[in-house]
Design a protein around this motif. Structure first.
Motif, PDB file in Angstrom:
ATOM      1  N   ILE B 200       0.879  -1.087   0.115  1.00  0.00           N
ATOM      2  CA  ILE B 200       0.189   0.037  -0.033  1.00  0.00           C
ATOM      3  C   ILE B 200       0.904   1.465  -0.050  1.00  0.00           C
ATOM      4  O   ILE B 200       2.096   1.215   0.370  1.00  0.00           O
ATOM      5  N   PRO B 201       0.401   2.325  -0.447  1.00  0.00           N
ATOM      6  CA  PRO B 201       1.423   3.449  -0.663  1.00  0.00           C
ATOM      7  C   PRO B 201       1.800   4.076   0.551  1.00  0.00           C
ATOM      8  O   PRO B 201       0.886   3.924   1.553  1.00  0.00           O
ATOM      9  N   GLY B 202       2.856   4.451   0.804  1.00  0.00           N
ATOM     10  CA  GLY B 202       3.344   4.982   1.982  1.00  0.00           C
ATOM     11  C   GLY B 202       3.854   4.067   2.928  1.00  0.00           C
ATOM     12  O   GLY B 202       4.541   4.703   3.785  1.00  0.00           O
ATOM     13  N   VAL B 203       3.799   2.965   2.704  1.00  0.00           N
ATOM     14  CA  VAL B 203       4.545   1.894   3.473  1.00  0.00           C
ATOM     15  C   VAL B 203       6.199   1.941   3.337  1.00  0.00           C
ATOM     16  O   VAL B 203       6.369   1.474   2.155  1.00  0.00           O
ATOM     17  N   GLU B 204       6.895   2.077   4.207  1.00  0.00           N
ATOM     18  CA  GLU B 204       8.394   2.170   4.098  1.00  0.00           C
ATOM     19  C   GLU B 204       8.958   0.808   4.534  1.00  0.00           C
ATOM     20  O   GLU B 204       8.373   0.093   5.471  1.00  0.00           O
ATOM     21  N   MET B 205      10.094   0.356   3.907  1.00  0.00           N
ATOM     22  CA  MET B 205      10.739  -0.970   4.476  1.00  0.00           C
ATOM     23  C   MET B 205      11.487  -0.511   5.576  1.00  0.00           C
ATOM     24  O   MET B 205      12.240   0.619   5.814  1.00  0.00           O
ATOM     25  N   PRO B 206      11.176  -1.107   6.749  1.00  0.00           N
ATOM     26  CA  PRO B 206      11.906  -1.146   8.106  1.00  0.00           C
ATOM     27  C   PRO B 206      13.266  -1.266   7.879  1.00  0.00           C
ATOM     28  O   PRO B 206      13.874  -2.256   6.885  1.00  0.00           O
ATOM     29  N   ASP B 207      14.286  -0.687   8.348  1.00  0.00           N
ATOM     30  CA  ASP B 207      15.715  -0.942   8.385  1.00  0.00           C
ATOM     31  C   ASP B 207      16.195  -2.392   8.737  1.00  0.00           C
ATOM     32  O   ASP B 207      17.234  -2.795   8.305  1.00  0.00           O
ATOM     33  N   ASP B 208      15.194  -2.783   9.421  1.00  0.00           N
ATOM     34  CA  ASP B 208      15.645  -4.203  10.223  1.00  0.00           C
ATOM     35  C   ASP B 208      15.760  -5.283   8.774  1.00  0.00           C
ATOM     36  O   ASP B 208      16.275  -6.257   9.048  1.00  0.00           O
ATOM     37  N   VAL B 209      15.136  -4.933   7.805  1.00  0.00           N
ATOM     38  CA  VAL B 209      15.317  -5.931   6.654  1.00  0.00           C
ATOM     39  C   VAL B 209      16.497  -6.073   6.243  1.00  0.00           C
ATOM     40  O   VAL B 209      16.973  -7.124   5.735  1.00  0.00           O
ATOM     41  N   LEU B 210      17.197  -4.995   6.079  1.00  0.00           N
ATOM     42  CA  LEU B 210      18.580  -4.973   5.972  1.00  0.00           C
ATOM     43  C   LEU B 210      19.459  -5.616   6.938  1.00  0.00           C
ATOM     44  O   LEU B 210      20.905  -5.887   6.486  1.00  0.00           O
ATOM     45  N   LYS B 211      19.100  -6.000   8.023  1.00  0.00           N
ATOM     46  CA  LYS B 211      19.811  -6.749   8.910  1.00  0.00           C
ATOM     47  C   LYS B 211      19.909  -8.190   8.712  1.00  0.00           C
ATOM     48  O   LYS B 211      20.447  -9.202   9.314  1.00  0.00           O
ATOM     49  N   PHE B 212      18.822  -8.865   7.719  1.00  0.00           N
ATOM     50  CA  PHE B 212      18.894 -10.185   7.215  1.00  0.00           C
ATOM     51  C   PHE B 212      20.327 -10.600   6.806  1.00  0.00           C
ATOM     52  O   PHE B 212      20.946  -9.930   6.035  1.00  0.00           O
ATOM     53  N   ARG B 213      20.877 -11.743   7.572  1.00  0.00           N
ATOM     54  CA  ARG B 213      22.055 -12.215   7.141  1.00  0.00           C
ATOM     55  C   ARG B 213      21.833 -13.683   7.097  1.00  0.00           C
ATOM     56  O   ARG B 213      21.138 -14.361   7.638  1.00  0.00           O
TER      57      ARG B 213
END
Lengths: 215, 215
Positions: B200-213
């Motif tokens: 949905i418009p305006g939903v931003e990706m949480p920075d935590d997604v970038l913590k996936f290792r």
């Protein structure tokens, strides 16, 4: 979509991801030499990671003639799984979390390659599948080494594949839920080769080493 | 080096690569959520790829309550393998070809997590292990979904690891053989996340997604 070759081969969970055509199955096997071989040892399940290669409609793997794997699987039931992780699927609900992946599961009976010429030919095929033409560059294999190595094969008649790609498949009513959804791609990457410091001076890396592909 | 916790856990092949300390075993399990679970179904071995997570001295995995895996492994023997490919080892002889890898093999008996609170806590742990804090962002789990999901666990008491790193180990006399030897590093790479076009418009990706290792 072609049908499952046998009842036990028919994919039950996420069966809309199932593929039974040899083109899909062979492509996955050829992309990923790493596999997991399951067998029964002393009444209990064992799974061992090893390398596999394919020749026509058969899968091959090798190992120490003295090893548990090789001594146990000849003429016995085996299940082999080859799987590749392609990404994390972040859905809007925990229930619809998923992985993008390609996997093949094969049921069969292990068969030892007993003919010495065929055994040699298959080991050569394996080495050259990893790095083209490498077999002839190596220090020639000895009879003792050949004896210590067992090559197994299994028919690919009872194989099935599962392939998942793309974005989450959420429940219809969840698409309006205000959480970020998407995929995080994962892939196997090959880095530049590193020469053994014990290489003799003047030996150059064959270009074929750069042809090694995985994934 | 600590000793193997049981005879069947003792690494026989390439036993100089064996590790039995929990630090090594836990590090491998925590680095790689992808695993292969082997079990016996109708008298035959089956191996299935799935995701695992760890809590203390136990390994956990989940699946459909209606699936073959979950219905078969409760109170039955299971063998789980977690393995990571780190590189190709190009030796001077085919016999000394190898893979750099980290792997863990665990023998045990599958135990269903029956307590509803513990089950919920473990599923939350799994989701948050992949992406930190993600559980609370998701559409809350329903009773129906919980019922359809089975969580299994197994003790890590009978676990062993194998770790191979570095250059080929060739026979002494082969080091003068004129062939290039070395390693080709392989690693799992994470690419930038791709948003679902149906977000949905305006939903931003949480920075935590970038913590996936992974890996």
């Amino acid at each position: 979509m072609t049908d499952a070759p046998s009842e036990r081969t028919r994919v039950k969970r996420y069966n809309w991801l199932a593929k039974y055509d040899t083109e899909t199955i062979y492509a996955i096997l050829d992309a990923m030499p790493h596999c997991h071989v399951a067998f029964i040892h002393q009444g209990k399940p064992v799974v061992t990671p090893t390398m596999q290669w394919r020749d026509g409609d058969r899968i091959y793997w090798h190992g120490s003639s003295a090893g548990r794997l090789m001594q146990t699987v000849e003429a016995h039931d085996v299940c082999i799984c080859v799987s590749l992780l392609d990404g994390l699927v972040l859905a809007r609900s925990a229930y619809n979390y998923n992985l993008n992946h390609r996997s093949v599961m094969i049921f069969g009976v292990g068969q030892r390659v007993t003919d010495p010429d065929e055994k040699l030919a298959q080991l050569k095929r394996y080495v050259n599948h990893i790095v083209p033409n490498q077999w002839n560059r190596l220090r020639p294999v000895t009879d003792k080494e050949l004896k210590a190595t067992t090559v197994m094969s299994m028919s690919l008649a009872e194989a099935s594949a599962k392939v998942r790609t793309g974005h989450p498949e959420d429940d219809a009513e969840d698409y309006s839920f205000p959480v970020w959804a998407g995929i995080v791609p994962v892939s196997l990457t090959i880095s530049p080769p590193i020469a053994d410091p014990r290489n003799i001076p003047g030996v150059e890396m064959p270009d074929d080493v750069l042809k090694f592909r995985i994934g």
